[in-house]
Design a protein around this motif. Structure first.
Motif, PDB file in Angstrom:
ATOM      1  N   SER A  18       0.806  -1.219   0.000  1.00  0.00           N
ATOM      2  CA  SER A  18       0.000   0.000   0.000  1.00  0.00           C
ATOM      3  C   SER A  18       0.837   1.266   0.000  1.00  0.00           C
ATOM      4  O   SER A  18       0.311   2.364   0.203  1.00  0.00           O
ATOM      5  CB  SER A  18      -0.931   0.002   1.227  1.00  0.00           C
ATOM      6  OG  SER A  18      -0.200  -0.193   2.421  1.00  0.00           O
ATOM      7  N   ASP A  19       2.126   1.136  -0.246  1.00  0.00           N
ATOM      8  CA  ASP A  19       3.009   2.295  -0.275  1.00  0.00           C
ATOM      9  C   ASP A  19       2.690   3.171  -1.489  1.00  0.00           C
ATOM     10  O   ASP A  19       2.681   2.702  -2.628  1.00  0.00           O
ATOM     11  CB  ASP A  19       4.465   1.829  -0.329  1.00  0.00           C
ATOM     12  CG  ASP A  19       5.432   2.998  -0.360  1.00  0.00           C
ATOM     13  OD1 ASP A  19       5.598   3.655   0.675  1.00  0.00           O
ATOM     14  OD2 ASP A  19       6.007   3.261  -1.447  1.00  0.00           O
ATOM     15  N   SER A  20       2.419   4.427  -1.241  1.00  0.00           N
ATOM     16  CA  SER A  20       1.990   5.345  -2.299  1.00  0.00           C
ATOM     17  C   SER A  20       3.021   5.455  -3.417  1.00  0.00           C
ATOM     18  O   SER A  20       2.679   5.419  -4.602  1.00  0.00           O
ATOM     19  CB  SER A  20       1.713   6.731  -1.704  1.00  0.00           C
ATOM     20  OG  SER A  20       1.339   7.644  -2.715  1.00  0.00           O
ATOM     21  N   TYR A  27       1.614   1.305 -10.984  1.00  0.00           N
ATOM     22  CA  TYR A  27       0.281   1.439 -11.580  1.00  0.00           C
ATOM     23  C   TYR A  27      -0.049   2.842 -12.080  1.00  0.00           C
ATOM     24  O   TYR A  27      -1.100   3.042 -12.693  1.00  0.00           O
ATOM     25  CB  TYR A  27      -0.783   0.999 -10.567  1.00  0.00           C
ATOM     26  CG  TYR A  27      -0.610  -0.440 -10.145  1.00  0.00           C
ATOM     27  CD1 TYR A  27      -1.019  -1.490 -10.977  1.00  0.00           C
ATOM     28  CD2 TYR A  27      -0.006  -0.764  -8.936  1.00  0.00           C
ATOM     29  CE1 TYR A  27      -0.837  -2.812 -10.603  1.00  0.00           C
ATOM     30  CE2 TYR A  27       0.183  -2.087  -8.555  1.00  0.00           C
ATOM     31  CZ  TYR A  27      -0.232  -3.096  -9.393  1.00  0.00           C
ATOM     32  OH  TYR A  27      -0.050  -4.411  -9.024  1.00  0.00           O
ATOM     33  N   GLY A  28       0.818   3.790 -11.786  1.00  0.00           N
ATOM     34  CA  GLY A  28       0.563   5.159 -12.233  1.00  0.00           C
ATOM     35  C   GLY A  28      -0.447   5.890 -11.370  1.00  0.00           C
ATOM     36  O   GLY A  28      -0.861   7.002 -11.694  1.00  0.00           O
ATOM     37  N   THR A  29      -0.848   5.288 -10.265  1.00  0.00           N
ATOM     38  CA  THR A  29      -1.788   5.890  -9.323  1.00  0.00           C
ATOM     39  C   THR A  29      -1.710   5.134  -8.006  1.00  0.00           C
ATOM     40  O   THR A  29      -1.345   3.953  -7.985  1.00  0.00           O
ATOM     41  CB  THR A  29      -3.234   5.828  -9.861  1.00  0.00           C
ATOM     42  OG1 THR A  29      -4.129   6.364  -8.873  1.00  0.00           O
ATOM     43  CG2 THR A  29      -3.648   4.406 -10.166  1.00  0.00           C
ATOM     44  N   VAL A  32      -5.872   2.879  -5.644  1.00  0.00           N
ATOM     45  CA  VAL A  32      -6.220   1.500  -5.989  1.00  0.00           C
ATOM     46  C   VAL A  32      -6.279   0.664  -4.714  1.00  0.00           C
ATOM     47  O   VAL A  32      -5.687   1.014  -3.701  1.00  0.00           O
ATOM     48  CB  VAL A  32      -5.184   0.878  -6.956  1.00  0.00           C
ATOM     49  CG1 VAL A  32      -5.311   1.447  -8.358  1.00  0.00           C
ATOM     50  CG2 VAL A  32      -3.767   1.051  -6.422  1.00  0.00           C
ATOM     51  N   VAL A  33      -7.017  -0.428  -4.777  1.00  0.00           N
ATOM     52  CA  VAL A  33      -7.059  -1.387  -3.671  1.00  0.00           C
ATOM     53  C   VAL A  33      -6.006  -2.452  -3.952  1.00  0.00           C
ATOM     54  O   VAL A  33      -6.038  -3.099  -5.000  1.00  0.00           O
ATOM     55  CB  VAL A  33      -8.453  -2.021  -3.534  1.00  0.00           C
ATOM     56  CG1 VAL A  33      -8.469  -3.007  -2.357  1.00  0.00           C
ATOM     57  CG2 VAL A  33      -9.512  -0.949  -3.347  1.00  0.00           C
ATOM     58  N   ASP A  39       0.137 -11.387   0.441  1.00  0.00           N
ATOM     59  CA  ASP A  39       0.131 -11.000   1.849  1.00  0.00           C
ATOM     60  C   ASP A  39      -1.312 -11.092   2.317  1.00  0.00           C
ATOM     61  O   ASP A  39      -2.222 -11.318   1.519  1.00  0.00           O
ATOM     62  CB  ASP A  39       0.660  -9.571   1.978  1.00  0.00           C
ATOM     63  CG  ASP A  39       1.282  -9.263   3.324  1.00  0.00           C
ATOM     64  OD1 ASP A  39       1.020 -10.018   4.289  1.00  0.00           O
ATOM     65  OD2 ASP A  39       2.020  -8.271   3.416  1.00  0.00           O
ATOM     66  N   MET A  40      -1.567 -10.889   3.586  1.00  0.00           N
ATOM     67  CA  MET A  40      -2.942 -10.929   4.068  1.00  0.00           C
ATOM     68  C   MET A  40      -3.322  -9.621   4.743  1.00  0.00           C
ATOM     69  O   MET A  40      -2.465  -8.869   5.189  1.00  0.00           O
ATOM     70  CB  MET A  40      -3.160 -12.100   5.023  1.00  0.00           C
ATOM     71  CG  MET A  40      -2.393 -12.027   6.320  1.00  0.00           C
ATOM     72  SD  MET A  40      -2.809 -13.368   7.474  1.00  0.00           S
ATOM     73  CE  MET A  40      -2.206 -14.807   6.618  1.00  0.00           C
TER      74      MET A  40
END
Length: 392
Positions: A18-20, A27-29, A32-33, A39-40
């Protein structure tokens, strides 16, 4: 227990998934989820947290090693779950699964030698092979009756040429989710034995096996030229950043050679947190793990039912093991840029591109479903909406 994600928003972290900065790079953004890392999204088993807290409460971190208890715990766990008898004396502890593979590649092959991988396969395999100066030799899996299988003719042809010194097996297989059946492994071993080729089996997902399937370790087949990486609580207990790797072989000559190299590099012990977390997981985590497995199997089944009923254009390969599902978006008939835009910009999904795993078709992606079902359901509804808008 598994219906909501970890409540850690007030605590700083640098989780890769989840690192920005990382998401923007890939992904260029970052809107996103994340389903792209194996990982869990759940709080870990309470006994593990309790063990960690006790260490903190001691307020001292003196030298402390207890590999004997770790190896016994792993052996007992495998006996209970898989009826697999492992000698605790035949383990070698290393810092992690990837470091284990890297070390074994260097120990049992020379620069320029071939290491066979069954593509599409975990992308780090190729990196470890090539960074060691070896050659990654693909034995591409075949699709038969909607299921991936080993191309044994190609497998034997690759070994027959004499350049392949190691077969790097992934069981259960990441990303296609196959749990190799005993008969398949016996055929693979028979060919490897014919050419005296070493088999290194990455079995880190060995416990994540869904109903109707049975895990068979390479260690069960009596092939002397085989090594397993069988004991890591990383995937089944969510300990990716603090887990070790555990190499196992019943061939004492191989085991002692590995142990000698590992010991010479002072890599044969873990820190106290790793040690106590592993012991707590394997000795006290069974009920938590059973619930986790039930939950993620239900997630898998929901995804399969949803895609079948609501998005038949999206093909999937039902995983027999692992918490990953392999998706084929070719039915949407989009080019790679259009598909990426659909997934990331419109559906807000961060999936792992299949090309990372050596898949040439850019329509393939992997999704990790070890996440709250409500989150998964919302993501697939958004995907359905994005596809509907596209087709209208």
């Amino acid at each position: 227990m598994f219906s909501s994600a970890v409540n850690n928003k007030s605590i700083g972290h640098k989780f890769i998934k989840s690192d920005s900065q990382m998401l923007n790079q890939v992904y260029g953004t970052d809107d996103v989820v994340p389903y792209w890392i194996a990982d869990m999204e759940f709080p870990i088993a309470a006994p593990i947290t309790d063990a960690m807290q006790k260490l903190v409460d001691r307020q001292t971190y003196s030298y402390e090693f207890d590999s004997k208890t770790v190896f016994n715990a792993i052996s007992d766990w495998n006996k209970l779950r898989h009826q697999l008898t492992l000698n605790p004396d035949n383990f070698v502890q290393v810092p992690g699964v990837l470091s284990a593979i890297a070390l074994l590649i260097r120990e049992f092959s020379q620069k320029g030698d071939g290491v066979l991988i069954q593509t599409p396969v975990y992308h780090q395999f190729r990196r470890l092979i090539e960074s060691a100066g070896r050659t990654a030799v693909p034995n591409s899996l075949k699709i038969e009756n909607g299921r991936y299988v080993v191309d044994f003719e190609d497998f034997e042809n690759k070994l027959k040429q004499g350049d392949v010194k190691i077969v790097l097996l992934c069981n259960p297989h990441n990303p296609v989710g196959r749990v190799w059946q005993k008969a398949e492994l016996e055929q693979l071993v028979a060919i490897a034995k014919k050419y005296q080729t070493l088999i290194i089996s990455d079995e880190v997902h060995a416990d994540i096996i869904f109903a109707g399937n049975e895990f068979t370790s390479i260690t069960e087949l009596g092939y002397e030229q085989s090594i397993s990486i069988i004991g890591s609580p990383a995937k089944n207990f969510g300990l990716n950043s603090i887990s070790n790797g555990y190499i196992y072989s019943d061939n004492l000559e191989l085991k002692e050679q590995i142990n000698s190299t590992v010991s010479s590099m002072s890599l044969d012990h873990g820190n106290a947190f790793t040690t106590y977390a592993t012991i707590a997981a394997y000795q006290q985590g069974m009920s938590w793990f059973e619930a986790f497995l039930d939950y993620t199997q239900a997630n898998r089944d929901w995804i399969a039912e949803y895609l079948t009923a609501q998005l038949p254009q999206v093909k999937f390969y039902l995983p027999e093991g692992t918490n990953q599902i392999w998706l084929d978006f070719s039915g949407l008939q989009l080019d790679s840029a259009e598909l990426k835009s659909l997934l990331t910009q419109k559906a807000k999904l961060a999936l792992t591109p299949g090309t990372w795993f050596g898949e040439s078709d850019e329509n393939f992606y992997r999704l990790n479903f070890a996440a709250p079902l409500e989150q998964i359901q919302a993501s697939f509804e958004l995907l359905k909406s994005a596809i509907s808008q596209l087709q209208n």
